[in-house]
Design an enzyme around this catalytic site. Structure first.
Site, PDB file in Angstrom:
ATOM      1  N   GLU A 264     -21.547  -2.520  16.041  1.00  0.00           N
ATOM      2  CA  GLU A 264     -20.387  -3.311  16.242  1.00  0.00           C
ATOM      3  C   GLU A 264     -19.764  -2.002  16.931  1.00  0.00           C
ATOM      4  O   GLU A 264     -18.838  -1.116  16.561  1.00  0.00           O
ATOM      5  CB  GLU A 264     -19.905  -2.408  14.572  1.00  0.00           C
ATOM      6  CG  GLU A 264     -20.099  -4.041  14.156  1.00  0.00           C
ATOM      7  CD  GLU A 264     -19.428  -5.078  14.364  1.00  0.00           C
ATOM      8  OE1 GLU A 264     -18.188  -5.365  14.714  1.00  0.00           O
ATOM      9  OE2 GLU A 264     -19.514  -6.294  13.698  1.00  0.00           O
TER      10      GLU A 264
HETATM   11 ZN   LIG Z   1     -19.419 -10.295  15.191  1.00  0.00          ZN
END
Ligand SMILES: [Zn+2]
Length: 340
Positions: A264
């Site tokens: 992320e």
């Molecule tokens: Zn995503």
């Protein structure tokens, strides 16, 4: 914009390379989606030996179409590896004993139209059939209220063709590989880069906590100055239908070793530096060219590290149950015991 043009260029490169190293390169269309009268293919490219019993690593981007930078990171790394095939003997040596898969855009309709969901409004990261246990984060944890809101899970028990095809490919490899790793690249959460391992559906520890703990230690030793936060996803939110929880569980039930990671990339710092980028995709992606280049460069060493870790898996994975138990305790202390 990634799409048919990039896929065609990659195919062209693969064709040239296959003249010299036939076993090394491969291409598959995992599924094709129709949307507003157009067809969109999900392309998967593999590099490496076709021997069945070797470690396998997947690099996946574009599951959320709006997170364009993830697809760019995966495509840039695929290009990097393809050009190294022509001169780097160390890479050829590794690829004699390892297979890499690249799926730069797993959700091509979402990618084309700058949507998080696929063409049917389904969030592919909430679309696996299982429910979370315990308290699920409201809406963001997955919802079946309406396709009009994000995080829509889709029809109960029905996986979308994109999720189904991706899961099938990973499980096909998991079945025969001694170790399979996945790096699924996303962006948009927070200000730092995070590497999330399962579970997303429960705050209980993942059964392969010892293996994830060792992978984290190895990354730390290999690159002490890295700035990834390595942690279980459930520290941030608990979700239904997470694709990697589902795939991991399937592998675990078959006593196979799958270590999926979600990268992320923290996008808020791009926003802070350039508040004018708040266009339709600006929340999730760097906009200025120098910043895009910095992101592509920055993650190269992580992707490279995963290849070396996969290749040398026997040198760092816990070798016996006693080691595993000790590492499990270390993992609990590091990630789970501060929560009550
Ligand atoms: Zn995503």
């Amino acid at each position: 914009m990634y799409g048919d043009k990039e896929a065609a260029e990659t195919l062209e490169q693969l064709k040239v390379l296959s003249g010299t190293k036939t076993d090394y390169v491969n291409h598959r269309v995992l599924t094709t989606r129709e949307h507003q009268g157009e067809s969109y293919d999900v392309h998967a490219f593999s590099i490496g030996t076709d021997k069945p019993d070797v470690p396998v690593i997947f690099f996946i981007g574009g599951i959320h179409g709006i997170e364009r930078i993830g697809a760019q990171v995966v495509q840039a790394f695929l290009n990097h590896m393809l050009q190294r095939l022509s001169w780097d003997s160390s890479v050829l040596h590794i690829l004699d004993n390892l297979r890499l898969w690249f799926v730069p855009v797993a959700n091509p309709v979402g990618f084309r139209f700058n949507m998080r969901s696929n063409g049917r409004g389904v969030d592919l990261m909430r679309n696996a059939p299982h429910d979370a246990t315990g308290k699920v984060s409201f809406l963001v944890g997955g919802q079946r209220l309406t396709r009009g809101l994000p995080w829509y899970r889709g029809t109960p028990g029905e996986m979308e063709p994109e999720s189904e095809a991706l899961t099938s490919l990973v499980l096909e490899e998991v079945d025969r590989a001694p170790l399979t790793m996945v790096l699924d690249v996303h962006s948009g959460f927070g200000a730092v880069d995070r590497l999330w391992f399962p579970m997303a559906s429960t705050t209980d520890p993942v059964p392969h906590l010892p293996e994830f703990f060792e992978l984290n230690q190895l990354l730390q030793r290999n690159n002490p100055h890295h700035n990834y936060v390595f942690e279980p996803q459930s520290r941030h939110y608990v979700t239904h239908g997470d694709l990697w929880d589902y795939t991991y569980q399937r592998a675990y039930e078959h006593e196979r070793l799958l270590l999926p990671l979600t990268l992320e990339m923290g996008s808020w710092r791009w926003l802070r530096k350039n508040p004018w980028q708040l266009g339709p995709t600006g929340l999730f992606n760097p906009v200025k060219p120098h910043r895009i280049q910095r992101v592509l460069r920055h993650h190269l060493s992580l992707l490279e590290f995963l290849i070396r870790a996969g290749f040398s898996w026997e040198n760092w994975l816990p070798a016996n149950e006693r080691q595993r138990q000790a590492l499990y305790r270390d993992g609990l202390a590091m990630w789970y015991q501060d929560e009550s």
